[in-house]
Design a protein around this motif. Structure first.
Motif, PDB file in Angstrom:
ATOM      1  N   PHE A 172       0.823  -1.211   0.000  1.00  0.00           N
ATOM      2  CA  PHE A 172       0.000   0.000   0.000  1.00  0.00           C
ATOM      3  C   PHE A 172       0.857   1.260   0.000  1.00  0.00           C
ATOM      4  CE2 PHE A 172      -3.382  -2.869   1.736  1.00  0.00           C
ATOM      5  CZ  PHE A 172      -4.160  -2.803   0.600  1.00  0.00           C
ATOM      6  N   ASN A 173       1.957   1.217   0.764  1.00  0.00           N
ATOM      7  CA  ASN A 173       2.859   2.364   0.746  1.00  0.00           C
ATOM      8  C   ASN A 173       3.465   2.569  -0.636  1.00  0.00           C
ATOM      9  OD1 ASN A 173       3.086   3.894   3.158  1.00  0.00           O
ATOM     10  ND2 ASN A 173       3.933   2.108   4.183  1.00  0.00           N
ATOM     11  N   LEU A 175       2.192   1.641  -3.548  1.00  0.00           N
ATOM     12  CA  LEU A 175       1.170   2.157  -4.459  1.00  0.00           C
ATOM     13  C   LEU A 175       0.985   3.658  -4.256  1.00  0.00           C
ATOM     14  CD1 LEU A 175      -1.483  -0.705  -4.297  1.00  0.00           C
ATOM     15  CD2 LEU A 175      -0.148  -0.002  -6.283  1.00  0.00           C
ATOM     16  N   ASN A 176       1.044   4.056  -2.998  1.00  0.00           N
ATOM     17  CA  ASN A 176       0.912   5.477  -2.684  1.00  0.00           C
ATOM     18  C   ASN A 176       2.068   6.277  -3.291  1.00  0.00           C
ATOM     19  OD1 ASN A 176      -0.639   7.472  -1.321  1.00  0.00           O
ATOM     20  ND2 ASN A 176       1.004   7.625   0.197  1.00  0.00           N
ATOM     21  N   SER A 177       3.277   5.724  -3.169  1.00  0.00           N
ATOM     22  CA  SER A 177       4.454   6.397  -3.744  1.00  0.00           C
ATOM     23  C   SER A 177       4.339   6.490  -5.257  1.00  0.00           C
ATOM     24  CB  SER A 177       5.730   5.631  -3.397  1.00  0.00           C
ATOM     25  OG  SER A 177       5.861   5.467  -2.019  1.00  0.00           O
ATOM     26  N   ARG A 179       1.679   6.619  -7.048  1.00  0.00           N
ATOM     27  CA  ARG A 179       0.697   7.626  -7.437  1.00  0.00           C
ATOM     28  C   ARG A 179       1.301   9.022  -7.369  1.00  0.00           C
ATOM     29  NH1 ARG A 179      -5.186   7.687  -4.729  1.00  0.00           N
ATOM     30  NH2 ARG A 179      -4.151   9.124  -3.332  1.00  0.00           N
ATOM     31  N   ALA A 180       2.133   9.244  -6.346  1.00  0.00           N
ATOM     32  CA  ALA A 180       2.785  10.546  -6.234  1.00  0.00           C
ATOM     33  C   ALA A 180       3.802  10.754  -7.349  1.00  0.00           C
ATOM     34  CB  ALA A 180       3.473  10.668  -4.881  1.00  0.00           C
ATOM     35  N   LEU A 181       4.486   9.651  -7.729  1.00  0.00           N
ATOM     36  CA  LEU A 181       5.524   9.755  -8.749  1.00  0.00           C
ATOM     37  C   LEU A 181       4.965  10.022 -10.143  1.00  0.00           C
ATOM     38  CD1 LEU A 181       8.305   7.067  -8.255  1.00  0.00           C
ATOM     39  CD2 LEU A 181       8.545   9.547  -8.222  1.00  0.00           C
ATOM     40  N   ALA A 183       2.994  12.150 -11.245  1.00  0.00           N
ATOM     41  CA  ALA A 183       3.084  13.561 -11.610  1.00  0.00           C
ATOM     42  C   ALA A 183       4.528  14.048 -11.610  1.00  0.00           C
ATOM     43  CB  ALA A 183       2.254  14.387 -10.634  1.00  0.00           C
ATOM     44  N   GLU A 184       5.303  13.537 -10.665  1.00  0.00           N
ATOM     45  CA  GLU A 184       6.649  14.068 -10.478  1.00  0.00           C
ATOM     46  C   GLU A 184       7.646  13.529 -11.490  1.00  0.00           C
ATOM     47  OE1 GLU A 184       8.085  14.514  -6.296  1.00  0.00           O
ATOM     48  OE2 GLU A 184       9.709  13.261  -7.035  1.00  0.00           O
ATOM     49  N   ARG A 231      10.436   4.813  -1.834  1.00  0.00           N
ATOM     50  CA  ARG A 231       9.681   5.249  -0.677  1.00  0.00           C
ATOM     51  C   ARG A 231      10.561   5.988   0.320  1.00  0.00           C
ATOM     52  NH1 ARG A 231       7.489   0.832   3.083  1.00  0.00           N
ATOM     53  NH2 ARG A 231       7.112   2.381   4.679  1.00  0.00           N
ATOM     54  N   PHE A 232      11.682   5.364   0.667  1.00  0.00           N
ATOM     55  CA  PHE A 232      12.505   5.923   1.736  1.00  0.00           C
ATOM     56  C   PHE A 232      13.494   6.978   1.222  1.00  0.00           C
ATOM     57  CE2 PHE A 232      11.184   1.890   3.682  1.00  0.00           C
ATOM     58  CZ  PHE A 232      10.705   2.381   4.873  1.00  0.00           C
ATOM     59  N   GLU A 233      13.649   7.058  -0.101  1.00  0.00           N
ATOM     60  CA  GLU A 233      14.564   8.006  -0.732  1.00  0.00           C
ATOM     61  C   GLU A 233      15.963   7.900  -0.146  1.00  0.00           C
ATOM     62  OE1 GLU A 233      12.113  11.666  -0.717  1.00  0.00           O
ATOM     63  OE2 GLU A 233      11.655  11.055  -2.783  1.00  0.00           O
TER      64      GLU A 233
ATOM     65  N   GLU B  15       7.477  10.068   4.847  1.00  0.00           N
ATOM     66  CA  GLU B  15       7.855   9.900   3.446  1.00  0.00           C
ATOM     67  C   GLU B  15       7.490  11.139   2.632  1.00  0.00           C
ATOM     68  OE1 GLU B  15       6.100   6.218   2.101  1.00  0.00           O
ATOM     69  OE2 GLU B  15       6.661   5.300   4.017  1.00  0.00           O
ATOM     70  N   LEU B  17       7.221  11.564  -0.577  1.00  0.00           N
ATOM     71  CA  LEU B  17       6.226  11.353  -1.628  1.00  0.00           C
ATOM     72  C   LEU B  17       4.815  11.259  -1.059  1.00  0.00           C
ATOM     73  CD1 LEU B  17       8.080   8.838  -3.953  1.00  0.00           C
ATOM     74  CD2 LEU B  17       7.318  11.138  -4.563  1.00  0.00           C
ATOM     75  N   ALA B  18       4.703  10.701   0.120  1.00  0.00           N
ATOM     76  CA  ALA B  18       3.381  10.586   0.750  1.00  0.00           C
ATOM     77  C   ALA B  18       2.851  11.975   1.116  1.00  0.00           C
ATOM     78  CB  ALA B  18       3.472   9.696   1.990  1.00  0.00           C
ATOM     79  N   ARG B  20       3.697  14.751  -0.353  1.00  0.00           N
ATOM     80  CA  ARG B  20       3.414  15.407  -1.617  1.00  0.00           C
ATOM     81  C   ARG B  20       2.058  14.972  -2.171  1.00  0.00           C
ATOM     82  NH1 ARG B  20       6.376  17.193  -6.547  1.00  0.00           N
ATOM     83  NH2 ARG B  20       4.792  16.796  -8.119  1.00  0.00           N
ATOM     84  N   GLU B  21       1.787  13.699  -2.017  1.00  0.00           N
ATOM     85  CA  GLU B  21       0.545  13.133  -2.514  1.00  0.00           C
ATOM     86  C   GLU B  21      -0.658  13.725  -1.774  1.00  0.00           C
ATOM     87  OE1 GLU B  21       0.137  11.659  -5.081  1.00  0.00           O
ATOM     88  OE2 GLU B  21      -1.709  10.497  -4.960  1.00  0.00           O
ATOM     89  N   ARG B  24      -1.196  17.215  -2.935  1.00  0.00           N
ATOM     90  CA  ARG B  24      -1.823  17.221  -4.255  1.00  0.00           C
ATOM     91  C   ARG B  24      -3.325  16.952  -4.132  1.00  0.00           C
ATOM     92  NH1 ARG B  24      -3.619  13.902  -8.027  1.00  0.00           N
ATOM     93  NH2 ARG B  24      -3.173  11.991  -6.896  1.00  0.00           N
ATOM     94  N   ALA B  85      -0.965   3.310   6.077  1.00  0.00           N
ATOM     95  CA  ALA B  85      -0.975   2.474   4.868  1.00  0.00           C
ATOM     96  C   ALA B  85      -1.693   1.172   5.190  1.00  0.00           C
ATOM     97  CB  ALA B  85       0.448   2.188   4.408  1.00  0.00           C
ATOM     98  N   LYS B 104      -3.835   4.833   3.069  1.00  0.00           N
ATOM     99  CA  LYS B 104      -3.057   5.161   1.879  1.00  0.00           C
ATOM    100  C   LYS B 104      -3.111   4.019   0.882  1.00  0.00           C
ATOM    101  CE  LYS B 104       0.639   6.575   4.516  1.00  0.00           C
ATOM    102  NZ  LYS B 104       2.031   7.017   4.752  1.00  0.00           N
ATOM    103  N   PRO B 105      -3.180   4.223  -0.409  1.00  0.00           N
ATOM    104  CA  PRO B 105      -3.350   5.523  -1.066  1.00  0.00           C
ATOM    105  C   PRO B 105      -4.746   6.095  -0.751  1.00  0.00           C
ATOM    106  CG  PRO B 105      -2.645   3.818  -2.621  1.00  0.00           C
ATOM    107  CD  PRO B 105      -3.035   3.130  -1.379  1.00  0.00           C
TER     108      PRO B 105
END
Lengths: 363, 251
Positions: A172-173, A175-177, A179-181, A183-184, A231-233, B15, B17-18, B20-21, B24, B85, B104-105
């Motif tokens: 789930f995390n 998938l969330n990442s 979705r954010a990516l 656009a980015e 996720r963790f960058e 996170e 990206l989280a 940012r999401e 958005r 999540a 999440k999401p």
């Protein structure tokens, strides 16, 4: 309690019916006297008593759980013994206490004994047939129910294991990442979806008796770590290294990935500054050594079910000599070590199935 | 639409990206303004102090202190919507205690519904975040503020207006509200320093009263007073505090 009640109803009812029937039949050619009535009552008491003792002995000897082949000769013998005792008792009482005149008219004592024995033996055999028949039926039904229960339990365990392997928190995390990516960094998002699909497919194909060459397992681990680093960058760094000789050695499918996952869950994710996961594989004296380290300290045997599961599969595939240990390598590092002895015989099956090869192929 | 005031929101998630999401997803909501982001509990605490947001979108799992830990560290908390999540334990806690949460999401419709709920609540009360600091110049906790209380498996967002009585229990204080009486890890004198003195009255070494809940005050023995609360609880005032109560009343 219910069965006990049923037993006594059958005992008393059965013997009373039999006894009354005997008197009723004899009434055709003999007068019914008070002596006969007493004999009738006595037969009920003695019949119940002797067969009850018979039951106690049979239960103690475990006859109710025996197969038909074991049970049959025992029942035939035991019935004869019970019939003999029953006859001797009834005969003794009839002859010496009640002093029936009929005994004076017997021509052959031996013939009389034989007829009485066969008669009684037949009655006790019928009793046995009913008694053991009911038990046989109960056992059969219980076995049937147990079988269903066992199957249901196995199914639940399988589902649980699948959920554990799937690691929903990670998916789930991720998938969330993604979705954010989108656009980015759409390119990166696409790569991530591909990797996620590969990992998901691998996870769904997991099989307890499956091994893969280490090279393939490390490729899965790399896929997994790439996803986690999205996720963790910058918080997650990783190093994977393996000896040439180690690459073709078989390892339980997803074993190293489980260890890397534990390292992230207990080491990297809990620290604000993150940390490095290292995976190393070497062959030493014919044994394959795999070491996975993560930052942190081991407080207890962490990882619980995941590790226990991995250990179980390891032993299933490679026997008692294979080991998985987790310990503090130094003050700030936890190390998981797997030792896989060279396998003498193939315990599990080495599978490099075509479907996975097809996934790897482009197009 | 335009009549609802903008919800000043703080996003807390480890996170990037989280975060940012979430930002958005919040963009189309004109009634929500993201005032800051934080990656952990410490950053969140600093941001709460600086921005005093109306809404906290809070991730549960974070390195270091968790979302729950953060809330327990604060003297008072704003409206909170949890985000996770997949954490069976946390989700059970949310369900059992009827807390607002998102998974999440995050689905845009769910987010919209969560914001609506918060808007409704915000129309009734405006709780502020109060960061616990040293004893010098503490911020006052008003009846509008709410505290986060966690007692084992159970937790609550309790509006101070609903707390009728505070009772000392060593370093802890027992709160009485809605038939519940959990402990919080704050001493009674710590709370006395922060609670609005016009509303909350220190009755004795043992108790602080919520004056709105006092039904009746009668002379007791030797110059002492006794307060009876709306639920029938009787609380004895110390002699010194009885004098103070009379003085406060005559003003």
């Amino acid at each position: 309690m219910n069965r006990r009640y049923a037993y006594w109803v059958c005992q008393l009812g059965g013997w009373t019916a039999y006894s009354v029937m005997r008197v009723a039949l004899s009434a055709f050619f003999q007068e019914v006297t008070w002596k006969r009535a007493i004999t009738c009552l006595l037969l009920v008491g003695v019949g119940v008593l002797f067969t009850h003792v018979y039951r106690i002995v049979a239960k103690r000897q475990g006859w109710t759980k025996m197969s038909l082949r074991q049970l049959a000769p025992r029942v035939v013998g035991a019935s004869l013994v019970v019939a003999f005792l029953l006859h001797v008792t009834m005969d003794g009482v009839g002859r010496y206490l009640l002093e029936f005149e009929a005994y004076d008219e017997i021509d052959s004592e031996l013939g009389y004994l034989l007829v009485a024995l066969v008669n009684g033996w037949f009655v006790i055999m019928v009793w046995s047939l009913i008694y053991f028949g009911v038990h046989y039926f109960w056992n059969y039904r219980k076995a049937e129910v147990d079988k269903w229960k066992l199957e249901a339990r196995a199914e639940t365990a399988r589902l649980k294991a699948l959920k554990l392997q799937l690691n929903p928190h990670f998916f789930f995390n991720s998938l969330n990442s993604v979705r954010a990516l989108i656009a980015e960094d759409p390119d990166r998002a696409q790569r991530m979806v591909t990797r996620l699909a590969r990992l998901l497919r691998n996870t769904l194909q997991v099989d307890d008796v499956k091994t893969v060459p280490l090279e393939e397992e490390l490729s899965t681990v790399r896929t997994y770590l790439e996803l986690e680093s999205v996720r963790f960058e910058e918080r997650l760094r990783y190093e994977i290294s393996a000896d040439e000789a180690a690459l073709n050695r078989p390892v339980p499918f997803l074993l190293v990935q489980t260890l890397a996952e534990n390292g992230i869950k207990h080491g990297v994710a809990r620290r604000q500054e993150g940390g490095t996961i290292t995976v190393e594989a070497q062959v030493e004296d014919g044994d394959l050594w795999i070491r996975v380290t993560n930052p942190g300290t081991l407080e207890t045997e962490e990882g619980g079910t995941g590790l226990a599961n991995a250990r179980e599969r390891l032993q299933l595939l490679f026997g008692e000599k294979a080991s998985l240990t987790v310990q503090n390598a130094d003050a700030a590092t936890v190390e998981a070590t797997v030792v896989l002895p060279a396998r003498s015989e193939a315990g599990g099956t080495m599978i490099q199935d075509e479907s996975r090869a097809a996934v790897a192929a482009p197009g | 639409m335009a009549s609802t005031p903008s919800l000043r929101t703080l996003i807390v998630d480890d996170e990037r990206l989280a975060r940012r999401e979430l930002r958005r997803l919040l963009e189309p909501h004109n009634d929500v303004t993201v005032v800051a982001e934080a990656a952990n509990a410490d950053e969140a605490e600093a941001a709460l102090k600086e921005h005093d947001p109306d809404l906290l979108l809070l991730d549960v799992q974070m390195p270091g202190d968790s979302g729950f830990d953060l809330l327990e560290r604060l003297d008072a908390v704003p409206h909170v919507v949890f985000v996770t999540a997949y954490d069976e334990y946390a989700i059970r806690a949310f369900e059992v205690n009827a807390l607002d949460y998102l998974v999440k999401p995050v689905e845009p419709e769910r987010l919209e519904r969560a914001i609506e709920t918060v808007q409704q609540r915000a129309a009734e009360t405006t709780p502020h975040a109060v960061v616990s600091e040293g004893d010098e110049s503490p911020q006052t906790l008003t009846a509008d503020d709410q505290v986060f209380v966690k007692d084992g498996e159970r937790c609550w967002f309790v509006q101070l207006a609903d707390v009728r009585l505070f009772e000392a229990a060593g370093n802890y204080t027992r709160l009485y509200f809605d038939g519940e009486e959990p402990l919080i890890h704050r001493s009674l004198s710590y709370l006395e320093n922060r609670l609005d003195p016009d509303r909350f009255f220190r009755a004795s070494r043992q108790h602080i009263l919520n004056l709105r809940w006092v039904d009746d005050v009668t002379p007791w023995s030797k110059g002492k007073l006794k307060a009876t609360l709306e639920d029938g609880t009787e609380v004895e005032l110390s002699r010194r505090r009885s004098r103070a109560f009379r003085e406060q009343l005559s003003l």
